[in-house]
Design an enzyme around this catalytic site. Structure first.
Site, PDB file in Angstrom:
ATOM      1  N   GLY A  67       0.778  -1.239   0.000  1.00 44.71           N
ATOM      2  CA  GLY A  67       0.000   0.000   0.000  1.00 44.71           C
ATOM      3  C   GLY A  67       0.808   1.287   0.000  1.00 44.71           C
ATOM      4  CB  SER A  68       4.240   2.300  -1.012  1.00 41.78           C
ATOM      5  OG  SER A  68       4.347   1.912  -2.356  1.00 41.78           O
ATOM      6  CG  ASN A  69       1.437   3.275  -5.784  1.00 41.95           C
ATOM      7  OD1 ASN A  69       1.773   4.317  -6.339  1.00 41.95           O
ATOM      8  ND2 ASN A  69       2.066   2.125  -5.987  1.00 41.95           N
TER       9      ASN A  69
ATOM     10  CG  LEU B 129      -1.672  -8.860  -6.609  1.00 44.50           C
ATOM     11  CD1 LEU B 129      -0.802  -9.746  -5.727  1.00 44.50           C
ATOM     12  CD2 LEU B 129      -0.913  -8.453  -7.869  1.00 44.50           C
ATOM     13  CE  LYS B 130      -7.227 -12.877  -5.375  1.00 44.22           C
ATOM     14  NZ  LYS B 130      -6.668 -14.172  -5.652  1.00 44.22           N
ATOM     15  CG  LEU B 131      -9.326  -9.936 -13.972  1.00 48.42           C
ATOM     16  CD1 LEU B 131     -10.047 -10.776 -15.024  1.00 48.42           C
ATOM     17  CD2 LEU B 131      -8.970  -8.581 -14.542  1.00 48.42           C
TER      18      LEU B 131
ATOM     19  CG  ASN C 102      -3.760  -0.981 -12.330  1.00 46.00           C
ATOM     20  OD1 ASN C 102      -3.544  -1.065 -11.114  1.00 46.00           O
ATOM     21  ND2 ASN C 102      -3.115  -1.728 -13.206  1.00 46.00           N
TER      22      ASN C 102
ATOM     23  CG  HIS D 164       1.512  -2.232 -15.285  1.00 49.00           C
ATOM     24  ND1 HIS D 164       1.146  -3.457 -14.775  1.00 49.00           N
ATOM     25  CD2 HIS D 164       2.535  -2.477 -16.149  1.00 49.00           C
ATOM     26  CE1 HIS D 164       1.908  -4.401 -15.307  1.00 49.00           C
ATOM     27  NE2 HIS D 164       2.745  -3.835 -16.146  1.00 49.00           N
TER      28      HIS D 164
ATOM     29  CD  GLU E 184       4.452   1.980  -9.289  1.00 49.69           C
ATOM     30  OE1 GLU E 184       3.477   1.735  -8.567  1.00 49.69           O
ATOM     31  OE2 GLU E 184       5.280   1.105  -9.608  1.00 49.69           O
TER      32      GLU E 184
HETATM   33  C1  GRF Z   1       3.105  -1.170  -7.605  1.00 45.15           C
HETATM   34  O1  GRF Z   1       4.355  -1.424  -8.171  1.00 45.15           O
HETATM   35  C2  GRF Z   1       2.057  -1.003  -8.691  1.00 45.15           C
HETATM   36  O2  GRF Z   1       2.583  -0.502  -9.879  1.00 45.15           O
HETATM   37  C3  GRF Z   1       1.589  -2.409  -8.909  1.00 45.15           C
HETATM   38  O3  GRF Z   1       1.623  -3.000  -7.631  1.00 45.15           O
HETATM   39  C4  GRF Z   1       2.577  -2.347  -6.815  1.00 45.15           C
HETATM   40  C5  GRF Z   1       1.883  -1.938  -5.569  1.00 45.15           C
HETATM   41  O4  GRF Z   1       2.773  -1.423  -4.616  1.00 45.15           O
HETATM   42  N1  GRF Z   1       0.312  -2.423  -9.554  1.00 45.15           N
HETATM   43  P1  GRF Z   1       2.214  -0.794  -3.268  1.00 45.15           P
HETATM   44  O5  GRF Z   1       1.357  -1.872  -2.591  1.00 45.15           O
HETATM   45  O6  GRF Z   1       1.408   0.404  -3.617  1.00 45.15           O
HETATM   46  O7  GRF Z   1       3.425  -0.465  -2.447  1.00 45.15           O
END
Ligand code: GRF
Length: 204
Positions: A16-18, A94-96, A111, A113, A183
């Site tokens: 969850g760093s994003n 990680l799921k659809l 999303n 990526h 990101e």
């Molecule tokens: C990130 O690299 C994002 O691009 C991918 O999953 C990762 C999630 O990282 N979809 P975090 O859980 O937000 O740290």
């Protein structure tokens, strides 16, 4: 009429760093939206702790715990609607998503990526798999992509990208760290632009 602040649900499966970057930018006023709900596919995801630390409501979504996939989708969609969620931000989910949710939130799901799509996307292309493939390719640069979500992995319209160089001694971990840093800047900025209509996705 004054516009309401957009209400965001973040879906994740891991660290969850994003999510944290979105929360921090929202608190700093750089993202005109509030993160009001965090959904995880795993009860162990550290992203849930981050949400709880910020007083954000959380939910663990496990479709297998419902009598059918349709019942799971219906419950998720009604929970989104009860909370008046305007946008869904996938951040390491990680799921659809169920197709009924994708249809109900058309052009309002994004999303991030960790590569320059359309290269290095699709099923199985997540985490270190992405960075290993990029390094094996001999490409000179990689980066991060924010895109709209449809029913195919990593397939929807590309909204924005950030680029990073690939260095001669890079490992999947060192490249992942360089991309992740981007990101955290790109994702809140792109979400903000989507909400303010700057990508014009609704004009298409
Ligand atoms: C990130 O690299 C994002 O691009 C991918 O999953 C990762 C999630 O990282 N979809 P975090 O859980 O937000 O740290």
């Amino acid at each position: 009429m004054e516009q309401q602040t957009a209400r965001i649900a973040v879906f994740l499966s891991g660290g969850g760093s994003n999510l944290q970057a979105l929360i921090d930018d929202s608190k700093a006023g750089l993202l005109s939206a509030r993160i009001v709900w965090v959904v995880s596919s795993s009860a162990k995801a550290y992203g849930l702790t981050r949400a709880e630390n910020e007083g954000i409501e959380t939910f663990v979504f496990k479709p297998k715990k419902y009598p059918s996939p349709e019942a799971a989708a219906e419950d998720l969609l009604s929970k989104l609607q009860e909370r008046k969620i305007d946008y869904i931000a996938l951040a390491g989910f990680l799921k659809l998503l169920p197709s009924s949710v994708v249809a109900a939130y058309s052009k309002r799901i994004v999303n991030v990526h960790p590569a320059l799509l359309p290269k290095y996307g699709g099923k199985g292309m997540y985490g270190h798999h992405v960075h290993e493939a990029v390094l094996a390719s001999g490409d000179k640069e990689s980066g991060a992509t924010v895109h709209l979500v449809d029913e195919i992995y990593d397939h929807g319209k590309i909204l924005d990208q950030a680029r990073v160089p690939i260095l001669p001694d890079d490992t999947p971990d060192s490249l992942a760290a360089r991309v992740l840093e981007q990101e955290h800047k790109l994702y809140p900025r792109a979400l903000n632009k989507l909400i303010s209509g700057e990508y014009g996705v609704n004009d298409e």
